[in-house]
Structures are given as C-alpha cells and as structure tokens.
Design an enzyme around this catalytic site. Sequence first.
Site, PDB file in Angstrom:
ATOM      1  N   HIS A 304    -114.945  19.337 -69.405  1.00  0.00           N
ATOM      2  CA  HIS A 304    -113.816  20.903 -69.385  1.00  0.00           C
ATOM      3  C   HIS A 304    -113.923  21.856 -70.336  1.00  0.00           C
ATOM      4  O   HIS A 304    -112.917  20.617 -70.576  1.00  0.00           O
ATOM      5  CB  HIS A 304    -113.815  20.932 -67.563  1.00  0.00           C
ATOM      6  N   ASP A 361    -118.953  22.143 -60.118  1.00  0.00           N
ATOM      7  CA  ASP A 361    -120.553  22.109 -60.328  1.00  0.00           C
ATOM      8  C   ASP A 361    -120.885  20.694 -59.559  1.00  0.00           C
ATOM      9  O   ASP A 361    -122.618  20.498 -59.561  1.00  0.00           O
ATOM     10  CB  ASP A 361    -120.652  22.418 -61.370  1.00  0.00           C
TER      11      ASP A 361
HETATM   12  C1  SDX Z   1    -118.016  25.936 -65.466  1.00  0.00           C
HETATM   13  O1  SDX Z   1    -114.792  27.609 -67.827  1.00  0.00           O
HETATM   14  C2  SDX Z   1    -114.389  27.772 -67.119  1.00  0.00           C
HETATM   15  O2  SDX Z   1    -113.502  27.875 -66.323  1.00  0.00           O
HETATM   16  C3  SDX Z   1    -116.050  27.195 -66.566  1.00  0.00           C
HETATM   17  C4  SDX Z   1    -115.695  26.891 -65.233  1.00  0.00           C
HETATM   18  C5  SDX Z   1    -115.589  28.548 -64.630  1.00  0.00           C
HETATM   19  O3  SDX Z   1    -115.181  27.971 -62.893  1.00  0.00           O
HETATM   20  O4  SDX Z   1    -116.158  29.238 -64.850  1.00  0.00           O
HETATM   21  O5  SDX Z   1    -114.692  25.759 -64.870  1.00  0.00           O
HETATM   22  C6  SDX Z   1    -117.154  27.007 -64.592  1.00  0.00           C
HETATM   23  O6  SDX Z   1    -118.706  25.873 -66.284  1.00  0.00           O
HETATM   24  C7  SDX Z   1    -117.888  24.368 -65.511  1.00  0.00           C
HETATM   25  C8  SDX Z   1    -118.717  23.671 -66.105  1.00  0.00           C
HETATM   26  C9  SDX Z   1    -119.829  23.568 -65.693  1.00  0.00           C
HETATM   27  N1  SDX Z   1    -121.054  22.640 -67.198  1.00  0.00           N
HETATM   28  C10 SDX Z   1    -121.466  21.263 -67.261  1.00  0.00           C
HETATM   29  O7  SDX Z   1    -120.703  20.714 -65.865  1.00  0.00           O
HETATM   30  C11 SDX Z   1    -122.266  21.170 -68.407  1.00  0.00           C
HETATM   31  C12 SDX Z   1    -121.687  19.795 -68.716  1.00  0.00           C
HETATM   32  N2  SDX Z   1    -120.845  19.956 -69.493  1.00  0.00           N
HETATM   33  C13 SDX Z   1    -120.754  20.032 -70.490  1.00  0.00           C
HETATM   34  O8  SDX Z   1    -121.784  20.226 -71.657  1.00  0.00           O
HETATM   35  C14 SDX Z   1    -119.534  20.369 -70.986  1.00  0.00           C
HETATM   36  O9  SDX Z   1    -118.381  19.610 -70.790  1.00  0.00           O
HETATM   37  C15 SDX Z   1    -118.528  22.089 -71.366  1.00  0.00           C
HETATM   38  C16 SDX Z   1    -119.022  22.735 -71.680  1.00  0.00           C
HETATM   39  C17 SDX Z   1    -118.335  21.880 -69.644  1.00  0.00           C
HETATM   40  C18 SDX Z   1    -117.145  22.488 -72.197  1.00  0.00           C
HETATM   41  O10 SDX Z   1    -117.724  21.824 -73.520  1.00  0.00           O
HETATM   42  P1  SDX Z   1    -116.594  21.651 -74.513  1.00  0.00           P
HETATM   43  O11 SDX Z   1    -115.840  22.449 -73.973  1.00  0.00           O
HETATM   44  O12 SDX Z   1    -116.759  22.853 -75.372  1.00  0.00           O
HETATM   45  O13 SDX Z   1    -116.536  20.413 -74.966  1.00  0.00           O
HETATM   46  P2  SDX Z   1    -117.625  19.619 -76.099  1.00  0.00           P
HETATM   47  O14 SDX Z   1    -118.353  20.123 -75.147  1.00  0.00           O
HETATM   48  O15 SDX Z   1    -117.359  20.016 -77.533  1.00  0.00           O
HETATM   49  O16 SDX Z   1    -117.483  17.838 -75.938  1.00  0.00           O
HETATM   50  C19 SDX Z   1    -116.771  17.504 -75.981  1.00  0.00           C
HETATM   51  C20 SDX Z   1    -116.990  15.672 -75.923  1.00  0.00           C
HETATM   52  C21 SDX Z   1    -118.424  15.980 -76.780  1.00  0.00           C
HETATM   53  O17 SDX Z   1    -118.604  14.560 -77.229  1.00  0.00           O
HETATM   54  P3  SDX Z   1    -118.083  13.852 -79.425  1.00  0.00           P
HETATM   55  O18 SDX Z   1    -118.497  15.268 -79.699  1.00  0.00           O
HETATM   56  O19 SDX Z   1    -116.697  14.427 -79.263  1.00  0.00           O
HETATM   57  O20 SDX Z   1    -118.728  12.821 -79.537  1.00  0.00           O
HETATM   58  O21 SDX Z   1    -117.158  15.164 -74.722  1.00  0.00           O
HETATM   59  C22 SDX Z   1    -118.751  15.269 -74.675  1.00  0.00           C
HETATM   60  C23 SDX Z   1    -120.006  15.985 -76.303  1.00  0.00           C
HETATM   61  O22 SDX Z   1    -120.855  15.570 -76.549  1.00  0.00           O
HETATM   62  N3  SDX Z   1    -119.053  15.881 -73.619  1.00  0.00           N
HETATM   63  C24 SDX Z   1    -119.726  15.773 -72.542  1.00  0.00           C
HETATM   64  C25 SDX Z   1    -119.729  15.779 -71.624  1.00  0.00           C
HETATM   65  N4  SDX Z   1    -119.369  16.750 -71.726  1.00  0.00           N
HETATM   66  C26 SDX Z   1    -118.787  16.809 -73.311  1.00  0.00           C
HETATM   67  N5  SDX Z   1    -120.843  14.185 -72.765  1.00  0.00           N
HETATM   68  C27 SDX Z   1    -121.649  13.874 -71.784  1.00  0.00           C
HETATM   69  N6  SDX Z   1    -121.575  14.202 -70.575  1.00  0.00           N
HETATM   70  C28 SDX Z   1    -121.636  15.242 -70.482  1.00  0.00           C
HETATM   71  N7  SDX Z   1    -121.143  16.464 -69.333  1.00  0.00           N
END
Ligand code: SDX
Length: 427
Positions: A304, A361
């Site tokens: 998140h 989620d």
């Molecule tokens: C919602 O914003 C809100 O409030 C949203 C929400 C709401 O109520 O409105 O809470 C609802 O959208 C919840 C999130 C639902 N999405 C998911 O579950 C999808 C999976 N999660 C990721 O795509 C990610 O964690 C996000 C999109 C939720 C957040 O992305 P960020 O903050 O842009 O973080 P990032 O993608 O830059 O990740 C940071 C690191 C990365 O690794 P590095 O590049 O630093 O090596 O963490 C890793 C990412 O690769 N990472 C994950 C991961 N999420 C982040 N690795 C594996 N699995 C994951 N799920």
Amino acid sequence: MTEHAKLIIDGKELTLPVIEGSQGEKAVDIRSLRQETGYITFDPGFGNTGTCRSSITYMDGEKGILRYRGIPIEQLAEHSTFAETAFLLITGQLPTQDELTRTSVYLNDFSPLHENMKAFYQNYPPQAHPMGILSAMINAMRSFYPELMDLEEEMNKTYLRLISKIRTMAAMAYKISTGQKVVYPRPDLCYCANFLNMMFDNVVVPYRIDDDLVKALNVFWILHADHEQNCSTTAVRVVGSGKVNIYSTISAGISALWGPLHGGANQAVINMLGKIHKEGLTVKECIAKAKDSNDPFRLMGFGHRVYKTYDPRAKIMKKMCDVVLSKMRINDPLLNIAQELEEAALSDSYFKEKNLYPNVDFYSGIVLRAMGIPTNMFTVMFAIGRLPGWISQWKEDVADPEMKISRPRQIYSGSTKKDYIPIEDRG
Ligand code: SDX
C-alpha cells in the site's frame, strides 16, 4: 512547531511557510516556489505531495490508523450502518434519528431507475464488464436528473439519488447479465438488505434476508467508504476542479477505481488465488515469483502507498471471512491459500523490508465470494462503498476557497527545437 523551511537554490535562500494539520502532519507550502525561483518540484505519483487540506478522513500509515471525521473505523464497523456512515462522511456529523430516518426514506424513494435507462442494459454488449456499464450509467444520470448546484437541499437529494441508484444499477446489471428477471427495490428493506434481495431474489427460490449477511455487507461498505486522497478520489477532485457536474465527476472516479492496482485488486486477488489453486502452485513458489523483479507476478492484495503496517480494514475483513464462511457453511480452499500466503509473506525479509502487508483487498474477495457476489462485480461493490467518500471529497473540494482547477507542471524531456520536414524529404 517549525514555522518555515529554508531552501537554497542558485545561491538564493528562500523561506517557505510550513503548514501543520490537526494531527501534527507537516507540509512545506511551495505555492510561491516557481514564481520566486523558476523551479518546480518533481514527484511522479504524488507520493510526497499534498494536494489539499481535508477534514474528512485521517490515516496514519505507520500506525495503521483510519478514522472517518475523527471516528475510528473499528467503532464504525462495529456500531454503524453504511447509510449512517455515508451521512457522517458527507455532512461531517453523525445523523440524529430523524435525519437518519429521512435519509433512509430518500434512499428508498430514489431506488428505482428511470425506465428509459434500462435501454442501456438491453443494448450493451452482453459480456461487458459491470464497471464499464456503471461508469456509463452514472454519467448518463446527468441527462436524466439535472442537478441544481445552487440549492443545498437539492444537492443533498442528488447525493442520496446517486447512492441509492448505484446500488439498483449494480443489481440490475447482474440480473440482466444472467438472463434473470429484474428484481425491484422493496420499500420495507434497508439499503443493504435491498441490495442483497435485488441480487438474489428470484421467482424459483425467494431470497431469505439473513441479518448476519446484511451486517457483513454494511461492514464491507463502511470499510470502503473513504480513504483520503487515493487514486480514484484524486481523479474525482481533479475532474471536479474543472466544475464538471457531479455525475460525470463520479463516473471518472469509477473509471479510475477499475484498475487492478487500485479497486480492481479485489478481483485480481481472487483470480490469483484461483490460479494458484488450479495450477497447484506452492506458497513458496508464489512468494518467490512475487519477489522476482523479472517476474510480472505480484502478490495482489499486498502492499500500500500509505500503510506500512497491516491495513486496519484488512484486519476487520479477515474476521468477516470467518463469520460469512461459517454462516454460509462454506469451506473455501482459496481462504486457506490466502492465509498460508499471508503467513509466508509476513515472515519473509523481502516483504518485511518493503513494508508489504495485506491491504483491504486481500480478504475482501473471499467475503464477497461467500456472499455469492460474482467475481466480475467485486470492483462494483468497492465503487458502491466508495461513493459517499467521493461525494464528500468532491463537496469539500468545490467549497474550498484555496482550490483552483488542477493543472500540474512537467519537466519536458523531448526534442529541442527543430524544423518541419516536407514529406517528400523524409526518406
Ligand atoms: C487500494 O491509495 C489507497 O488508499 C488505495 C485503497 C483505497 O482504499 O482507496 O487502499 C485501495 O487500491 C489498495 C491497493 C490494492 N492494490 C493491490 O493490492 C495491488 C498490489 N499492490 C501493489 O501493486 C502496490 O503495493 C501498490 C500499487 C498498492 C502500491 O504501490 P506503490 O506505493 O507505488 O509501491 P511500489 O509499486 O513502488 O512498490 C515498492 C516496492 C517495489 O519493489 P522495488 O522496485 O522497490 O524493488 O515494493 C514492491 C515493488 O516491486 N511491491 C510488491 C508488491 N507491492 C509492492 N512486490 C510484490 N507484491 C506486491 N504486491
């Protein structure tokens, strides 16, 4: 409190004011930066950028705190209803009994759709995704119900008309997609019971309202009702800043929510768990794939932008799994996989170092599945819950004297000046 920040650029020292919120959050006010220095800030995804002051929702991502108008989400989930929480978000106060009764009457009165809106369903491609239908239908409401922006009472009715009809639209889309007879809302049922009845009542087996499921649906929608400046709420504020009508503004929010990184994650989680179950992937293999930057696999429902600890909503949703599954007498293998994945991820250094925890989620899809909601409607369920939040944020934005039309800057990285080449000289 720090009153200001000093910035030294090109040998020039600039003093910028510091803004502090009611919970001690601090921001450097950079509104004079470009005029004073010619510089802008650079923050793709707005991870470090505050776009507004808001009194609606407070989140502390480090401590896992979520409050609507100051009230902890845990208390609202336990004691409130979705209709009452919607009133709280939109007005800023919990309703009196009279206000709640009047709200419920309006939600019932507004629940039928305009007969001509049904033509949408008949002419939409039968396998269209319900989020596409919902976004179009809500946008179409502007043509059927022009809102009177300058009359507060009329706008309050507009908010309730939206909240009421989005539920009817969702249930109707489901019934028509399955070839079943449309079930109309009943005046004797509350908001959530009406939705379940419109979804599952049919001429063969009349639906029996189950109070535990009605409570679970209230909690589900309370948990989704607002979440400060998330992606879809930002879309609502940006579109609304151009003084677009509220229906089209909400339609933009629905479209923004659809993506698998945002509201579409609940559907993506179930698809992921289903794939793991079907292909017999081990939890160890999944964790390894999620950690492999060369593998597009992500542990959906994990991570998140704000929460760097367990999402407080996920804790409540996880408990709801047990309640709904035992009520429905379902032993869902996907729940077992989800629990094993969570246990493995929370003890893995990759997830711990990156502060990746289950978000709302991760378990919500299990709850919806147990209720009988089809997977392609999971994000629609999120949208119904988030609608009061979008409305409250839009209302705050249009009333905020500090707000202007959203128009960010950029750093240009394209070609420097060059001349047009006539087509015959292009080779
Ligand atoms: C919602 O914003 C809100 O409030 C949203 C929400 C709401 O109520 O409105 O809470 C609802 O959208 C919840 C999130 C639902 N999405 C998911 O579950 C999808 C999976 N999660 C990721 O795509 C990610 O964690 C996000 C999109 C939720 C957040 O992305 P960020 O903050 O842009 O973080 P990032 O993608 O830059 O990740 C940071 C690191 C990365 O690794 P590095 O590049 O630093 O090596 O963490 C890793 C990412 O690769 N990472 C994950 C991961 N999420 C982040 N690795 C594996 N699995 C994951 N799920």
